[in-house]
Structures are given as structure tokens and as C-alpha cells.
Design an enzyme around this catalytic site. Structure first.
Site, short mmCIF file in Angstrom:
data_model
loop_
_atom_site.label_atom_id
_atom_site.label_comp_id
_atom_site.label_asym_id
_atom_site.label_seq_id
_atom_site.Cartn_x
_atom_site.Cartn_y
_atom_site.Cartn_z
CD GLU A 446 -2.51 -0.03 -8.04
OE1 GLU A 446 -1.71 -0.16 -7.12
OE2 GLU A 446 -3.50 0.75 -7.99
C1 ACM Z 1 -0.75 3.98 -9.54
O1 ACM Z 1 -0.18 4.50 -8.57
N1 ACM Z 1 -1.58 2.99 -9.36
C2 ACM Z 1 -0.51 4.45 -10.89
#
Ligand code: ACM
EC number: 3.2.1.52
Length: 636
Positions: A446
Site C-alpha cells: 500500500e
Molecule cells: C494489507 O492488508 N495491507 C497487507
């Protein structure tokens, strides 16, 4: 009870994510004026919003602070109401509202505010179905995970089980460890084992049998003894845990469950990576909780504890070279560098693990055959790190030039700042001294689109290395990180985005496929080892039904225990890629777990469900049997 109480409701609105209404009740004997109201909520107010009766003074991810829109005095017994339209997403469950709240007065004092679940207005929230049926066990044996093969006849319940004469000390030690495990998990039940012969008990004879596979065991039952055969310590431990489970079930529910006095169990795990992850950044869990969770993993024959030690919200691991990481980065509060998040109210909350704590936890896990895989989540999810060590940032980068999906601005370690690597080198040095695991997990998830593009240092790096954008910068960074881990004798584990922008050398790299199941197959095709952690089935913070009243997150849908249990994470994985599929893992993200009650409500029975899916071949899974047994299983 606090002197103030905040009620929050949500109403759907056509064409938007709906409207929140906040009502603050003054339950004190004094008029309230000259104040702001802060609360934390994952239903964030968007940049573009319309607020009636208040104005947003400050927001940092889930932290919000509102001011009344005019000079306002709330008399004793009175209330203040305001509404907000323009939200980051649509709330789906009761837990999508306020997770903590407090008032700040003109003199700087912070006062606690009580709050409740998010109430739904203007539509029906639906009804929660039962999450677990009564269950039915065709074979009357309380074994979870269910073994590979079993042919048993039920007999009398022995008073206890004890080692045969001349049992070697290492086997007695193993039995004693499983006995202690049982006593910790079930302190008021009768012990399943005794270290000496007991009238009415049955003896266990231990056999070292090299023809048995690693991690496997066999149990042969007769009316006068039990023969436990295994080639290694792990197999022996699993066999002992099975015996303790059999006895536990037969005692706890003798109508349904029996102890065998004839026949065999031949058992071995389906996958060698049977994991459970825990996020201790969003919520802190003291050492005793971690030890107990590891006990629960061992009881369910899980063998990996993936410990998510850092995130935007906190850095929880003592690093001697950088004390600021925990002195600043493990404290959140109204007057701290890190503002309150996800359940923090008027008082500062702090918590981290000392290196002595870590050694104790790692040793405890090892004694139960559980490997602790630490995660330092980089380069994204690093707000706590960057606020603790501001010299990690490119000072020329425009503030708030990108935002992570959770709303944190400029939250990624900068791949063009050379101190980043010096810092991480020292952190890795301390981590490898603490954790003997084969893998270090470095996150990699992310990183926001557009990250680093306003950093002059990154612009120069991109030119020099001919890198096209954020993903290629990330790949550049992660290649260096992989080399740093290799120098320290460790392999790299990460989330699936590690493969973005060109990825890194797949050799010896293990990636966790969390975004959607097909991602895991693509990663295996690219040559990475893969552990399947699909949010849609194995993220234990997801709500368990669609109903509004059901607590939990919603971004990956909802996941009833039966879905987590029956789900086959391999999907359409081609036979040729089987060897890349290392196993499966449950993930416990803790944004929603503001109490023990919520933790247990969401994690159980889904954690044992994933444990059985990790151990038992798909054809031998049986939801009704699982449901009958799991109600006797321990929670945190
Ligand atoms: C995640 O759920 N950002 C690995």
C-alpha cells in the site's frame, strides 16, 4: 461513566456516502463552552465535505477534531448536534463509527467522552444469521485440525495418560510441555497427562520412527497402551496435542465425544506454512496476551506467528540504536507527537516490547514449535517512524503531497534518502539478533500512488537510475532491502505489492497474496514462493455477515466462519506451481478491536477454521464436525 456522551448515527443519502449526525450530551452539572470535540473513526471525513453546526479543525487519518461553528454553551442536561456529509466511504456496520472521543477545553485539559456504536437511520440493518450451527460429529473424536487418516473405535475414558516406564527424558519433557500448554489454556479442567503411572490411566509409549515424514505422527490405540510414533520433535508434539484434545473433548462433552481404545491415527499437515498474523501497531497487546495467542496457535497446530510490529499508528519494537522509535513512536495521545487513533481517548496510551520481552516470546513460541516472523512494514505505513526520526524525510518534499489509503500524508520511507538504509541496516542488525526466523517480513504494501514524486531527492534518483515512477522507486528500494537481508543471512517476505514496478529477485522471496486470490497464482508464475492470505476469507477483522449489527470491517466484503473454513485458497493453481504454494495464513488486523470482546467475537472461531484449512486436506474438511468441536476451543 464520563460527564459527556457522544451519540453518532448515519443516514444513507442518494449520490453520496451518506450523512453522519453527532450529538454530544452534557451530563455534567456545569455549562460547557470554549471546547473542541475530538474523535477517532475509520469512516473519515473527506476533504470535500459539508458540515452543519461545526467545522473540522484538524484531521490526521482517523483522528478528527471539530469546533462548534459559533460561540456555543451547552447547558447541563443540554446537547450539541452537528452533521457531516462527504465521507471517505460508506459505513456498513455498527463498528464503522466512533472508536474514542474526548473534549479539549480552552485551558488545554482533555475530558473523556463516552460513546456508542454507530446507529443506522432511514433503512433496515438486516438480521445476523447464526454464525455457527450446533454441529454434528459423525466420528466422536474432538480433533481440530482433523487428521489426514483415522480409523478408531471408541472405548472407556482413561483417568489420565502417562509415559511408559523407561521413557526417555526428552519425551517426558515434551509431554510435560503439552501438559503445561493445556493447563494454561484450560486452567480449571483436569490435566490430560500425568508424569508418573496412575491407576486407571493409560500409558503412552514413544517410538522414534525414521520412516515417518517430517512433522507427521502416528497414534496406535489399544485398551492398555497408546503408541506414539514420529520421526521428529514436531511430529511428537502434534501427537501429544491430539491426545490432549481427544481427552479434552471426551471430558467436556461426553455425549458427543469419546476416547479411542482401538485403531490408529496417521496424520501430517497439508501445508508447511500455517500462519497467524497479529497487528500490534493499531492496538497494543501486552506480553501475556501474545504468549496466550501463541499457546492458542500451538493448540490449533499453527506453526507461524507473523508479528506485525510497526505501522503508521505505532512502532512497537525496542531498537537500542534508535530509542525515539518507541519513546515517540509507541505513544499516542492528545498531547503526543502521534495523535490519538482507533480507540485512544483523553489519556495517552503507550506500549512496546522490550528486547527482553521479545526474547521471552520467541523462546516460548519455539518451545511450542511456533516460529515468530517479525514484520517491519516499509516503505509505506511508516508515519510513526517518520515522526520519531524526522531526519528520514526529504526536507524539500512538499507536505501532504500524497496520502495512503488510510489517509496518512507522506507516510513512506524515502528511497532516495541515504539515511533510510543506514537506519534500516541498524534495525535489521538488532532484529536478526532477536528473531532466529528464516524470513524477515518487510511489508511492502500500500505505498500510495504518486508517493515520492514531490521529493527532489527522488526526482534526482529517478533520473539517475532511469526509474519511471512510484512503483519503480519501490522496486529499487526493495532490491536494496533484499540485499541487506541476504547480507544478514535472512530471506525476504512481504505483501504481494513487493512484485510491483519490476519487483525483486523471486529466488528465496516469499510473498503474501492478500488483495485477491488470483494474485497468488500470478506471483507463483513469476517465481515467488506464495502464502495465501486473501482478505475475502482469512482477514479476521472482516465482519462475519452483511447485517449492520455485525461488527467488523467491510472493505473486503464479509466472511462468515463457514466461508473461512471451506475456502480453498489455492483456487485454480496449476499443478506445476504447487511447490510454490507454501501455505495459508490468517491475519488479525486490529483497527476494529477496541475491546477483548470484539477480538474474541471476530477472531474465533475463524482462527481455528483457518488452522483446519491449513492442516487438513480439502476432501476431509467437514463444517458440521468443525462446528461441534470448535465450541470447546480456547479464546484469548
Ligand atoms: C494489507 O492488508 N495491507 C497487507
Amino acid at each position: 461513566m464520563a460527564d459527556y456522551s457522544l451519540e453518532t448515527s448515519w443516514r444513507p443519502v442518494e449520490g453520496s456516502f451518506g450523512r453522519l449526525t453527532f450529538t454530544l450530551h452534557n451530563l455534567s452539572a456545569e455549562p460547557l463552552s470554549g471546547f473542541s470535540l475530538a474523535y477517532t473513526s475509520e469512516t473519515r471525513v473527506a476533504d470535500k465535505h459539508v458540515c452543519d453546526g461545526a467545522s473540522l479543525k484538524r484531521q490526521v487519518a482517523h483522528f478528527h477534531e471539530f469546533l462548534p461553528s459559533e460561540q456555543l454553551t451547552v447547558p447541563p442536561g443540554g446537547r450539541w448536534r452537528f452533521t457531516v456529509e462527504g465521507l471517505s466511504r460508506e459505513p456498513k456496520h455498527v463498528t464503522a463509527g466512533v472508536k474514542s472521543a474526548y473534549l479539549t477545553l480552552a485551558d488545554g485539559r482533555h475530558l473523556p467522552v463516552d460513546f456508542g456504536d454507530l446507529m443506522l437511520e432511514g433503512r433496515d440493518g438486516g438480521v445476523s444469521p447464526p454464525l455457527l450451527p450446533p454441529g454434528k460429529a459423525d466420528e466422536p473424536y474432538a480433533l481440530l485440525p482433523w487428521p489426514l487418516a483415522l480409523g478408531l473405535k471408541a472405548g472407556d475414558l482413561p483417568a489420565t495418560l502417562y509415559p511408559a516406564e523407561r521413557t526417555r527424558p526428552d519425551a517426558i519433557e515434551a509431554l510435560s510441555q503439552v501438559l503445561s500448554l493445556y493447563q494454561r489454556l484450560y486452567p480449571v479442567e483436569d490435566a490430560p497427562f500425568s508424569l508418573r503411572a496412575v491407576e486407571g490411566g493409560r500409558r503412552i509409549r514413544f517410538v522414534a520412527e525414521s520412516s515417518i515424514a517430517a512433522f507427521a505422527y502416528e497414534l496406535r490405540f489399544t485398551a492398555h497402551e497408546i503408541v506414539l510414533s514420529s520421526a521428529d520433535e514436531a511430529g511428537r508434539r502434534y501427537g501429544l496435542i491430539s491426545l490432549a484434545q481427544l481427552l479434552h473433548g471426551a471430558r467436556a462433552d461426553g455425549e458427543r465425544f469419546k476416547f479411542p481404545n482401538f485403531g490408529t491415527i496417521a496424520d501430517q499437515p497439508r501445508y508447511d506454512w500455517r500462519g497467524c498474523h497479529l497487528d500490534v501497531s493499531r492496538q497494543f497487546y501486552p506480553v501475556a496476551d501474545i504468549l496466550r495467542l501463541i499457546d492458542i496457535l500451538a493448540w490449533n497446530k499453527l506453526n507461524i506467528f507473523h508479528w506485525h510490529l510497526t505501522d503508521d499508528e505505532a512502532w512497537r519494537l525496542e531498537i537500542k540504536a534508535y530509542p525515539a522509535l518507541t519513546e515517540i513512536g509507541a505513544r499516542r495521545g492528545p498531547d503526543e507527537v502521534l495523535v490519538p487513533q482507533l480507540g485512544d481517548g483523553a489519556e495517552t496510551r503507550a506500549g512496546h516490547y522490550t528486547q527482553d520481552d521479545i526474547r521471552r516470546i520467541v523462546a516460548h513460541a519455539a518451545s511450542l514449535g511456533v516460529e515468530v516472523v517479525p514484520e517491519i512494514d516499509i516503505p509505506g505505513h511508516s508515519t510513526a517512524t517518520l515522526l520519531s526520526l524526522p531526519e528520514l524525510a526529504d526536507g524539500q518534499e512538499a507536505p501532504d503531497s500524497y496520502r495512503a489509503v488510510q489517509g496518512y500524508p507522506n507516510n513512506a520511507l524515502n528511497p532516495a534518502v541515504e539515511f533510510t538504509y543506514e537506519f534500516l541496516g541498524k534495525v535489521f542488525d538488532e532484529i536478526v539478533a532477536l528473531f532466529p526466523s528464516e524470513y524477515l517480513h518487510i511489508g511492502g504494501d500500500e505505498v500510495a500512488e504518486g508517493a515520492w514524486l514531490s521529493s527532489p531527492l527522488c526526482q534526482a534518483l529517478m533520473k539517475r537510475e532511469k526509474l519511471a515512477g512510484t512503483a519503480e522507486l519501490q522496486s529499487y528500494f526493495l532490491k536494496r532491502i533484499k540485499a541487506m537481508l541476504s547480507e544478514r543471512g535472512r530471506k525476504l517476505a512481504g505483501w504481494n505489492e513487493v512484485s510491483h514496478g519490476g519487483g525483486i529477485d523471486p529466488d528465496g522471496t516469499l510473498l503474501m497474496a492478500w488483495e485477491k486470490p488470483a494474485v497468488g497464482i500470478e506471483l507463483a508464475q513469476q517465481g515467488y514462493d506464495v502464502v495465501m492470505t486473501p482478505g475475502q476469507a482469512y482477514y479476521l477483522d472482516m465482519a462475519q455477515a452483511e447485517a449492520w449489527a455485525e461488527p467488523g470491517a467491510a472493505w473486503a466484503g464479509y466472511s462468515p466462519p463457514e466461508h473461512s473454513y471451506t475456502y480453498e485458497a489455492e483456487g485454480e493453481l496449476p499443478e506445476a506451481l504447487q511447490e510454490k504454494m507454501r501455505g495459508i495464513q490468517a491475519c488479525i488486523w486490529t483497527e476494529n478491536f477496541i475491546s477483548r470482546a470484539y477480538f474474541n467475537r471476530l477472531v474465533f472461531p475463524r482462527l481455528p477454521a483457518v488452522a483446519e484449512a491449513a492442516w487438513t486436506p480439502s476432501g476431509r474438511k467437514d463444517w458440521d464436525r468443525f462446528a461441534a468441536i470448535v465450541r470447546m476451543w480456547p479464546m484469548l
